[in-house]
Write a protein that holds these residues in place. Structure first.
Motif, PDB file in Angstrom:
ATOM      1  N   TRP A   7       0.766  -1.258   0.150  1.00 39.87           N
ATOM      2  CA  TRP A   7       0.066  -0.004  -0.017  1.00 39.87           C
ATOM      3  C   TRP A   7       0.809   1.385   0.378  1.00 39.87           C
ATOM      4  O   TRP A   7       0.565   2.326  -0.584  1.00 39.87           O
ATOM      5  N   ASP A  22       0.588   4.432  -2.637  1.00 39.32           N
ATOM      6  CA  ASP A  22       0.387   5.539  -1.842  1.00 39.32           C
ATOM      7  C   ASP A  22       1.653   6.646  -2.439  1.00 39.32           C
ATOM      8  O   ASP A  22       1.157   7.707  -2.885  1.00 39.32           O
ATOM      9  N   GLU A  30       0.613   7.505  -6.079  1.00 42.38           N
ATOM     10  CA  GLU A  30      -0.408   8.292  -6.177  1.00 42.38           C
ATOM     11  C   GLU A  30      -0.025   9.808  -5.611  1.00 42.38           C
ATOM     12  O   GLU A  30      -0.466  10.878  -6.431  1.00 42.38           O
ATOM     13  N   ARG A  74      -3.033  14.426  -4.622  1.00 38.24           N
ATOM     14  CA  ARG A  74      -2.915  13.256  -4.981  1.00 38.24           C
ATOM     15  C   ARG A  74      -3.664  12.796  -6.363  1.00 38.24           C
ATOM     16  O   ARG A  74      -4.581  13.343  -6.583  1.00 38.24           O
ATOM     17  N   GLU A  75      -3.040  11.856  -7.033  1.00 33.72           N
ATOM     18  CA  GLU A  75      -4.034  11.555  -8.223  1.00 33.72           C
ATOM     19  C   GLU A  75      -4.334   9.708  -8.112  1.00 33.72           C
ATOM     20  O   GLU A  75      -3.420   9.042  -8.102  1.00 33.72           O
ATOM     21  N   LYS A  76      -5.412   9.778  -7.575  1.00 34.68           N
ATOM     22  CA  LYS A  76      -6.261   8.515  -6.941  1.00 34.68           C
ATOM     23  C   LYS A  76      -6.205   7.308  -8.101  1.00 34.68           C
ATOM     24  O   LYS A  76      -6.626   7.667  -8.960  1.00 34.68           O
ATOM     25  N   LEU A  77      -5.617   6.229  -7.848  1.00 41.44           N
ATOM     26  CA  LEU A  77      -5.882   5.130  -8.704  1.00 41.44           C
ATOM     27  C   LEU A  77      -7.142   4.459  -8.307  1.00 41.44           C
ATOM     28  O   LEU A  77      -7.285   3.969  -7.154  1.00 41.44           O
ATOM     29  N   TYR A  78      -7.966   4.307  -9.277  1.00 42.45           N
ATOM     30  CA  TYR A  78      -9.198   3.460  -8.962  1.00 42.45           C
ATOM     31  C   TYR A  78      -9.130   2.182  -9.499  1.00 42.45           C
ATOM     32  O   TYR A  78     -10.226   1.393  -9.098  1.00 42.45           O
ATOM     33  N   ASN A  79      -8.425   1.757 -10.316  1.00 42.26           N
ATOM     34  CA  ASN A  79      -8.621   0.593 -11.082  1.00 42.26           C
ATOM     35  C   ASN A  79      -7.508  -0.555 -10.192  1.00 42.26           C
ATOM     36  O   ASN A  79      -6.382  -0.012 -10.090  1.00 42.26           O
ATOM     37  N   VAL A  80      -8.206  -1.426  -9.652  1.00 40.14           N
ATOM     38  CA  VAL A  80      -7.561  -2.550  -9.078  1.00 40.14           C
ATOM     39  C   VAL A  80      -6.269  -3.038  -9.911  1.00 40.14           C
ATOM     40  O   VAL A  80      -5.179  -3.260  -9.306  1.00 40.14           O
ATOM     41  N   GLU A 130      -4.462  -1.668 -11.757  1.00 43.10           N
ATOM     42  CA  GLU A 130      -3.363  -0.717 -11.965  1.00 43.10           C
ATOM     43  C   GLU A 130      -2.865  -0.547 -10.747  1.00 43.10           C
ATOM     44  O   GLU A 130      -1.479  -0.522 -10.709  1.00 43.10           O
ATOM     45  N   MET A 131      -3.572  -0.566  -9.687  1.00 42.20           N
ATOM     46  CA  MET A 131      -2.853  -0.564  -8.099  1.00 42.20           C
ATOM     47  C   MET A 131      -1.972  -1.880  -8.158  1.00 42.20           C
ATOM     48  O   MET A 131      -0.874  -1.834  -7.447  1.00 42.20           O
TER      49      MET A 131
END
Length: 79
Positions: free
Chosen positions: A48, A52, A55, A66-72, A74-75
């Motif tokens: 994580w 973090d 992002e 922050r530029e949040k990743l929403y696609n799992v 991608e994470m």
């Protein structure tokens, strides 16, 4: 938050089904063993932190916190 509720619900189901002991004598390791046995991909705290950091860096590059990743998927590239 909904992910947390789903996780807690699945843990309780695993305890009720006898796949996970109520005792959890080894704590976190008991849960990780069950996840591995079921083939579940999980993210550790260290994983994580990598997400973090990414992002935060991406956000700063475009003038945001922050530029949040929403696609799992991608994470999971960072773990």
């Amino acid at each position: 938050m909904s992910g947390s509720y789903g996780t807690a619900t699945k843990l309780l189901e695993d305890i009720e089904n006898g796949e996970l002991s109520r005792n959890l004598s080894r704590g976190r390791d008991d849960i990780l063993d069950l996840l591995k046995k079921k083939g579940v991909k999980y993210v550790t705290f260290q994983d994580w932190l990598k997400i973090d950091r990414y992002e935060l860096e991406k956000g700063q590059a475009v003038g945001k916190e922050r530029e949040k990743l929403y696609n799992v998927n991608e994470m999971l590239k960072f773990v």
